[in-house]
Design a protein around this motif. Structure first.
Motif, mmCIF file in Angstrom:
data_model
loop_
_atom_site.group_PDB
_atom_site.id
_atom_site.type_symbol
_atom_site.label_atom_id
_atom_site.label_comp_id
_atom_site.label_asym_id
_atom_site.label_seq_id
_atom_site.Cartn_x
_atom_site.Cartn_y
_atom_site.Cartn_z
ATOM 1 N N LYS A 118 48.719 -53.876 54.346
ATOM 2 C CA LYS A 118 47.603 -53.462 55.182
ATOM 3 C C LYS A 118 47.296 -51.987 54.924
ATOM 4 O O LYS A 118 47.952 -51.106 55.467
ATOM 5 N N PRO A 119 46.294 -51.704 54.074
ATOM 6 C CA PRO A 119 45.910 -50.305 53.852
ATOM 7 C C PRO A 119 45.344 -49.710 55.122
ATOM 8 O O PRO A 119 44.710 -50.393 55.931
ATOM 9 N N GLN A 120 45.578 -48.403 55.301
ATOM 10 C CA GLN A 120 45.032 -47.697 56.450
ATOM 11 C C GLN A 120 43.844 -46.876 55.968
ATOM 12 O O GLN A 120 43.888 -46.252 54.914
ATOM 13 N N PHE A 121 42.789 -46.890 56.748
ATOM 14 C CA PHE A 121 41.583 -46.208 56.323
ATOM 15 C C PHE A 121 40.779 -45.831 57.542
ATOM 16 O O PHE A 121 41.041 -46.262 58.647
ATOM 17 N N GLY A 122 39.785 -45.003 57.322
ATOM 18 C CA GLY A 122 38.925 -44.577 58.418
ATOM 19 C C GLY A 122 37.524 -44.352 57.930
ATOM 20 O O GLY A 122 37.242 -44.376 56.733
ATOM 21 N N GLU A 123 36.656 -44.127 58.846
ATOM 22 C CA GLU A 123 35.249 -43.921 58.557
ATOM 23 C C GLU A 123 34.796 -42.675 59.301
ATOM 24 O O GLU A 123 35.291 -42.406 60.395
ATOM 25 N N PRO A 124 33.910 -41.880 58.721
ATOM 26 C CA PRO A 124 33.450 -40.707 59.444
ATOM 27 C C PRO A 124 32.994 -41.064 60.852
ATOM 28 O O PRO A 124 32.234 -41.998 61.058
ATOM 29 N N GLY A 125 33.496 -40.313 61.820
ATOM 30 C CA GLY A 125 33.152 -40.552 63.209
ATOM 31 C C GLY A 125 34.096 -41.477 63.929
ATOM 32 O O GLY A 125 34.057 -41.591 65.157
ATOM 33 N N MET A 126 34.992 -42.182 63.204
ATOM 34 C CA MET A 126 35.938 -43.081 63.850
ATOM 35 C C MET A 126 37.111 -42.305 64.407
ATOM 36 O O MET A 126 37.406 -41.195 63.972
ATOM 37 N N GLU A 127 37.803 -42.904 65.375
ATOM 38 C CA GLU A 127 39.023 -42.305 65.872
ATOM 39 C C GLU A 127 40.079 -42.327 64.776
ATOM 40 O O GLU A 127 40.014 -43.099 63.829
ATOM 41 N N THR A 128 41.095 -41.475 64.923
ATOM 42 C CA THR A 128 42.168 -41.429 63.940
ATOM 43 C C THR A 128 42.856 -42.778 63.855
ATOM 44 O O THR A 128 43.202 -43.370 64.878
ATOM 45 N N PRO A 129 43.060 -43.332 62.649
ATOM 46 C CA PRO A 129 43.678 -44.641 62.530
ATOM 47 C C PRO A 129 45.158 -44.595 62.869
ATOM 48 O O PRO A 129 45.745 -43.544 63.028
ATOM 49 N N ALA A 130 45.758 -45.797 62.956
ATOM 50 C CA ALA A 130 47.189 -45.891 63.254
ATOM 51 C C ALA A 130 48.001 -45.211 62.172
ATOM 52 O O ALA A 130 47.598 -45.143 61.017
ATOM 53 N N THR A 131 49.169 -44.687 62.544
ATOM 54 C CA THR A 131 50.017 -43.978 61.587
ATOM 55 C C THR A 131 51.196 -44.826 61.137
ATOM 56 O O THR A 131 52.069 -44.343 60.446
ATOM 57 N N ALA A 132 51.265 -46.098 61.584
ATOM 58 C CA ALA A 132 52.332 -46.987 61.154
ATOM 59 C C ALA A 132 51.767 -48.395 61.018
ATOM 60 O O ALA A 132 50.637 -48.677 61.402
ATOM 61 N N TRP A 133 52.570 -49.282 60.443
ATOM 62 C CA TRP A 133 52.152 -50.651 60.201
ATOM 63 C C TRP A 133 52.861 -51.592 61.174
ATOM 64 O O TRP A 133 53.934 -51.279 61.694
ATOM 65 N N ASP A 134 52.294 -52.784 61.396
ATOM 66 C CA ASP A 134 52.938 -53.779 62.255
ATOM 67 C C ASP A 134 54.342 -54.094 61.757
ATOM 68 O O ASP A 134 55.266 -54.296 62.545
ATOM 69 N N HIS A 135 54.478 -54.176 60.433
ATOM 70 C CA HIS A 135 55.797 -54.341 59.815
ATOM 71 C C HIS A 135 56.117 -53.048 59.066
ATOM 72 O O HIS A 135 55.710 -52.878 57.917
ATOM 73 N N SER A 136 56.782 -52.149 59.748
ATOM 74 C CA SER A 136 57.091 -50.835 59.175
ATOM 75 C C SER A 136 58.543 -50.781 58.700
ATOM 76 O O SER A 136 59.418 -51.451 59.252
ATOM 77 N N ARG A 137 58.754 -49.983 57.668
ATOM 78 C CA ARG A 137 60.118 -49.685 57.216
ATOM 79 C C ARG A 137 60.343 -48.185 57.378
ATOM 80 O O ARG A 137 59.539 -47.385 56.912
ATOM 81 N N ILE A 138 61.435 -47.829 58.026
ATOM 82 C CA ILE A 138 61.813 -46.424 58.157
ATOM 83 C C ILE A 138 62.913 -46.128 57.150
ATOM 84 O O ILE A 138 63.876 -46.891 57.019
ATOM 85 N N VAL A 139 62.768 -45.032 56.442
ATOM 86 C CA VAL A 139 63.798 -44.560 55.513
ATOM 87 C C VAL A 139 64.203 -43.162 55.970
ATOM 88 O O VAL A 139 63.383 -42.240 55.983
ATOM 89 N N ALA A 140 65.470 -43.039 56.383
ATOM 90 C CA ALA A 140 65.989 -41.763 56.877
ATOM 91 C C ALA A 140 67.040 -41.233 55.922
ATOM 92 O O ALA A 140 67.834 -42.001 55.357
#
Length: 300
Positions: free
Chosen positions: A43-65
């Motif tokens: 699921k690519p994250q994208f936005g359009e001029p004038g839109m609110e800031t998109p989500a910063t994570a995915w429904d299925h996210s992987r964290i690497v620490a």
């Protein structure tokens, strides 16, 4: 010297809080990745001029620490989970990360790229193989667009065929700024670019300065007005679908549009999406990717 990485799966709601909790617990870094990357569910994250800031994570996210080699990773994971009131510590996988000369390693992987007879992409640490050519000085970085991906090559080749002196160009989803910079060096009178990623905007501005071209790059959240002789959008099919009205609104009557980031099997669908504004045809293909182009009809 070495480090230890811990990776685990989570959802969008927990991703950022977990990263913050891990950093509080002593992790050296924590990043969020799309766990479905490289699959049909990506699921690519994208936005359009004038839109609110998109989500910063995915429904299925992987964290690497990343942790110090001798850090009590299990205990620190438990501390982070406890901070968020989680009933259990997420299952995680550990890996050893060896120290390397990352600068030297990165530089060794990027050589000059010949796009055409007169167009080259040259990392700053290399001498140009052809000083008389149009050389785009570009280093690999955080913004997409180093010239090695087939979609970038397709767009560069389209620009070389299409740019005429005195024209005005918009790069919608500019990434590193490579396409706008190439257009400027090919003779465009003015070039502009927008991107949802502030780091991409920063990188594009720096790359324009390095290439000694005048270009305007802005965050896509800022208002964007005006029509252009050429508009190019090298993003992905999903944002191309959603952003079709916005992208086409910036193509002047008689102006040209080029789209890439499209897989061959998505061609007909994208052509259909853009049909209300302008007719698209296949301009070129490479390695399963397609570049579509078309001319916006003039008003009667």
């Amino acid at each position: 010297m070495a480090w230890i990485s811990a990776s685990f799966l989570t959802d969008a709601a927990q991703a950022e809080p977990l990263c913050d909790a891990l950093l509080e617990a002593g992790a050296l870094s924590a990043s969020i990745e799309d766990a479905d990357a490289g699959t049909p569910e990506e699921k690519p994250q994208f936005g359009e001029p004038g839109m609110e800031t998109p989500a910063t994570a995915w429904d299925h996210s992987r964290i690497v620490a990343l942790f110090d080699e001798d850090a009590p990773v299990g205990q620190m994971m438990a501390t982070a989970a406890g901070t968020l009131g989680m009933a259990r510590v997420p299952d995680f996988a550990l890996a050893r990360v060896e120290e390397e000369n990352w600068v030297q390693l990165t530089q060794s992987q990027f050589d000059p790229i010949q796009v055409s007879q007169r167009l080259w992409i040259v990392p700053s640490w290399h001498e140009s193989p052809d000083p008389a050519a149009i050389n785009l000085i570009l280093d690999p970085g955080m913004a997409f667009g180093t010239g090695s991906h087939p979609t970038t090559r397709l767009c560069l080749e389209w620009l070389e065929r299409s740019v005429q002196p005195g024209q005005h160009l918009l790069d919608y989803g500019c990434g590193s700024g490579i396409l706008a910079i190439a257009a400027a060096k090919l003779g465009a009178a003015s070039v502009a670019g927008v991107d949802i990623d502030p780091q991409a905007v920063t990188a594009a501005r720096a790359n324009a300065e390095r290439n000694e071209v005048s270009a305007r790059f802005e965050d896509s959240a800022a208002p964007l007005a005006g029509e252009y002789d050429l508009v190019v959008a090298n993003i992905l099919s999903n944002p191309l679908r959603v952003l079709a009205p916005a992208i086409c609104a910036h193509v002047r009557p008689g102006g040209r549009l080029a789209l890439s980031g499209i897989l061959a099997e998505q061609t007909e669908e994208i052509i259909g999406v853009y049909a209300p504004w302008l007719p698209l045809t296949v301009a070129d293909t490479r390695e399963g990717w397609v570049c579509l182009s078309g001319i916006r009809p003039c008003c009667s």
